[in-house]
Design a protein around this motif. Structure first.
Motif, PDB file in Angstrom:
ATOM      1  N   ASP A  38      78.992 153.518  75.070  1.00 22.33           N
ATOM      2  CA  ASP A  38      79.609 153.793  76.370  1.00 22.33           C
ATOM      3  C   ASP A  38      78.651 154.508  77.311  1.00 22.33           C
ATOM      4  O   ASP A  38      79.036 155.441  78.021  1.00 22.33           O
ATOM      5  CB  ASP A  38      80.892 154.607  76.199  1.00 22.33           C
ATOM      6  CG  ASP A  38      82.028 153.789  75.610  1.00 22.33           C
ATOM      7  OD1 ASP A  38      82.154 152.607  75.989  1.00 22.33           O
ATOM      8  OD2 ASP A  38      82.762 154.308  74.759  1.00 22.33           O
ATOM      9  N   GLY A  39      77.396 154.094  77.300  1.00 23.97           N
ATOM     10  CA  GLY A  39      76.476 154.569  78.311  1.00 23.97           C
ATOM     11  C   GLY A  39      75.370 155.495  77.853  1.00 23.97           C
ATOM     12  O   GLY A  39      74.496 155.860  78.649  1.00 23.97           O
ATOM     13  N   LYS A  40      75.363 155.883  76.582  1.00 25.85           N
ATOM     14  CA  LYS A  40      74.349 156.839  76.130  1.00 25.85           C
ATOM     15  C   LYS A  40      72.942 156.259  76.235  1.00 25.85           C
ATOM     16  O   LYS A  40      72.001 156.941  76.674  1.00 25.85           O
ATOM     17  CB  LYS A  40      74.620 157.261  74.691  1.00 25.85           C
ATOM     18  CG  LYS A  40      73.641 158.308  74.170  1.00 25.85           C
ATOM     19  CD  LYS A  40      74.031 158.782  72.780  1.00 25.85           C
ATOM     20  CE  LYS A  40      73.080 159.859  72.283  1.00 25.85           C
ATOM     21  NZ  LYS A  40      73.461 160.362  70.933  1.00 25.85           N
ATOM     22  N   THR A  41      72.771 155.008  75.851  1.00 29.67           N
ATOM     23  CA  THR A  41      71.440 154.401  75.917  1.00 29.67           C
ATOM     24  C   THR A  41      70.955 154.293  77.352  1.00 29.67           C
ATOM     25  O   THR A  41      69.782 154.540  77.650  1.00 29.67           O
ATOM     26  CB  THR A  41      71.440 153.015  75.243  1.00 29.67           C
ATOM     27  OG1 THR A  41      71.722 153.183  73.846  1.00 29.67           O
ATOM     28  CG2 THR A  41      70.094 152.325  75.395  1.00 29.67           C
ATOM     29  N   GLY A  98      79.695 148.860  76.428  1.00 26.76           N
ATOM     30  CA  GLY A  98      79.694 147.702  75.553  1.00 26.76           C
ATOM     31  C   GLY A  98      78.539 147.811  74.585  1.00 26.76           C
ATOM     32  O   GLY A  98      77.839 148.828  74.549  1.00 26.76           O
ATOM     33  N   PRO A  99      78.313 146.804  73.747  1.00 26.57           N
ATOM     34  CA  PRO A  99      77.218 146.849  72.772  1.00 26.57           C
ATOM     35  C   PRO A  99      75.898 147.162  73.466  1.00 26.57           C
ATOM     36  O   PRO A  99      75.393 146.367  74.260  1.00 26.57           O
ATOM     37  CB  PRO A  99      77.227 145.445  72.167  1.00 26.57           C
ATOM     38  CG  PRO A  99      78.624 144.955  72.363  1.00 26.57           C
ATOM     39  CD  PRO A  99      79.064 145.541  73.673  1.00 26.57           C
ATOM     40  N   GLU A 100      75.330 148.338  73.174  1.00 25.64           N
ATOM     41  CA  GLU A 100      74.200 148.830  73.963  1.00 25.64           C
ATOM     42  C   GLU A 100      72.974 147.936  73.874  1.00 25.64           C
ATOM     43  O   GLU A 100      72.267 147.747  74.868  1.00 25.64           O
ATOM     44  CB  GLU A 100      73.854 150.265  73.558  1.00 25.64           C
ATOM     45  CG  GLU A 100      73.550 150.476  72.083  1.00 25.64           C
ATOM     46  CD  GLU A 100      72.086 150.283  71.770  1.00 25.64           C
ATOM     47  OE1 GLU A 100      71.264 150.344  72.689  1.00 25.64           O
ATOM     48  OE2 GLU A 100      71.770 150.056  70.587  1.00 25.64           O
ATOM     49  N   ASP A 101      72.710 147.362  72.714  1.00 25.86           N
ATOM     50  CA  ASP A 101      71.509 146.528  72.608  1.00 25.86           C
ATOM     51  C   ASP A 101      71.645 145.253  73.419  1.00 25.86           C
ATOM     52  O   ASP A 101      70.712 144.814  74.100  1.00 25.86           O
ATOM     53  CB  ASP A 101      71.181 146.214  71.146  1.00 25.86           C
ATOM     54  CG  ASP A 101      72.375 145.705  70.349  1.00 25.86           C
ATOM     55  OD1 ASP A 101      73.490 145.596  70.902  1.00 25.86           O
ATOM     56  OD2 ASP A 101      72.198 145.439  69.145  1.00 25.86           O
ATOM     57  N   LEU A 102      72.836 144.656  73.385  1.00 23.24           N
ATOM     58  CA  LEU A 102      73.076 143.442  74.174  1.00 23.24           C
ATOM     59  C   LEU A 102      72.980 143.747  75.671  1.00 23.24           C
ATOM     60  O   LEU A 102      72.421 142.957  76.443  1.00 23.24           O
ATOM     61  CB  LEU A 102      74.445 142.868  73.819  1.00 23.24           C
ATOM     62  CG  LEU A 102      74.801 141.487  74.365  1.00 23.24           C
ATOM     63  CD1 LEU A 102      75.799 140.801  73.419  1.00 23.24           C
ATOM     64  CD2 LEU A 102      75.401 141.556  75.766  1.00 23.24           C
ATOM     65  N   LEU A 103      73.507 144.903  76.076  1.00 24.36           N
ATOM     66  CA  LEU A 103      73.489 145.252  77.493  1.00 24.36           C
ATOM     67  C   LEU A 103      72.069 145.471  78.008  1.00 24.36           C
ATOM     68  O   LEU A 103      71.745 145.072  79.131  1.00 24.36           O
ATOM     69  CB  LEU A 103      74.331 146.504  77.736  1.00 24.36           C
ATOM     70  CG  LEU A 103      75.847 146.319  77.680  1.00 24.36           C
ATOM     71  CD1 LEU A 103      76.553 147.650  77.865  1.00 24.36           C
ATOM     72  CD2 LEU A 103      76.312 145.323  78.736  1.00 24.36           C
TER      73      LEU A 103
END
Length: 296
Positions: A129-132, A222-227
């Protein structure tokens, strides 16, 4: 090469092992910042980054403490080594969002005081939810005066062999780089990089940091790696893409799929799996005999 989990190296005073210790476990994000001065990078930092903990085929960042966020040791005993102009410089940090629990805050303060290996972001703790995005946005601002060549995000259940990663990056461009375990979608073999760990060049991190469109469309949940892959694909960034598959991989159920040329092995969800990894890569090979302990 600088690393971040996000940013400064760690030190091994008188120790023979490069092993991870932290009083608190972050939610899936370690920062690795890298600089490769041997390639003539203008971003190389001065000697206050510390020296590299050197094994037979691996280097781990080290600084003035003793705790490690990333393990990277070779078959021989790891030893302190003076800085060399031809090896990567790596900084590693544990990455947290705001710590509100007073017990956690006290323990984290001890970690910061002892090892200085923590980065606390202005966000609510989360994984997808936005950490990356907060991490990739914050690093270029925090270290604007002393930029790195590369920024890496890696999970806290990943064993990263820093020397192997450094060697992979040594011959790569310094701009527009996106590297990791490529995940194929349709005809694109590297639509995005698996979340176990991926690297972007400094300019890509700066682009993420200044791109208001990502926030405007709330495209951080959403899924951080995909985003991350989605942002770069839409923005036509990270055109120099490199997949390190199969050298970056998940450890299987039977813990028997280790490879000698590993860059990163993921899914180390418990101590048994970490121990199997340490045994395979001979992390404890340099342990000296002593009458203080009796180990097989």
């Amino acid at each position: 090469m600088k690393t971040s989990s996000s940013s400064h190296g760690l030190h091994l005073p008188g120790s023979s092992l490069c092993t991870p210790y932290l009083l608190l476990v972050p939610l899936g994000l370690l920062a690795v910042l890298l600089v490769l001065p041997s390639l003539g990078s203008s971003n190389a930092r001065s000697g206050d980054l510390g020296v590299l903990c050197r094994g037979a085929d691996a280097y781990s960042s080290n600084r003035g403490g003793g705790g490690y966020a990333v393990v990277a040791s070779g078959a021989d005993e790891a030893k302190e080594a003076p800085p060399r102009p031809d090896v990567a410089r790596v900084d590693v940090r544990f990455v947290f969002c705001n710590v509100t629990d007073p017990v956690d805050a006290a323990l984290l303060a001890l970690e910061i005081k002892r090892h200085g290996d923590v980065l606390v972001l202005n966000c609510t703790e989360n994984m997808n939810d936005g950490k990356t995005h907060e991490y990739l946005s914050s690093v270029p601002r925090i270290f604007a005066s002393t930029p790195y060549d590369y920024v890496m995000k890696t999970d806290d259940d990943t064993y990263l062999r820093v020397a192997a990663l450094a060697e992979e990056l040594r011959t790569k461009p310094r701009d527009d780089v996106y590297l990791g375990h490529g995940f194929a979608v349709g005809d694109d073999p590297m639509q995005f990089m698996h979340g176990m760990g991926y690297v972007v060049s400094w300019d890509v991190a700066q682009w993420v940091s200044t791109n208001q469109e990502i926030l405007r469309y709330n495209d951080t949940h959403g899924p951080e790696d995909l985003l991350v892959g989605k942002w770069l694909n839409i923005g036509k960034r990270g055109k120099n893409r490199y997949s390190l598959k199969p050298r970056m991989y998940d450890l299987d159920w039977f813990m028997d799929n280790f490879q000698p040329d590993t860059v990163a092995v993921h899914m180390l969800k418990d101590n048994k799996r970490w121990a199997a990894t340490f045994r395979y890569f001979n992390v404890t090979a340099g342990l000296q005999p002593s009458n203080l302990y009796h180990l097989p």
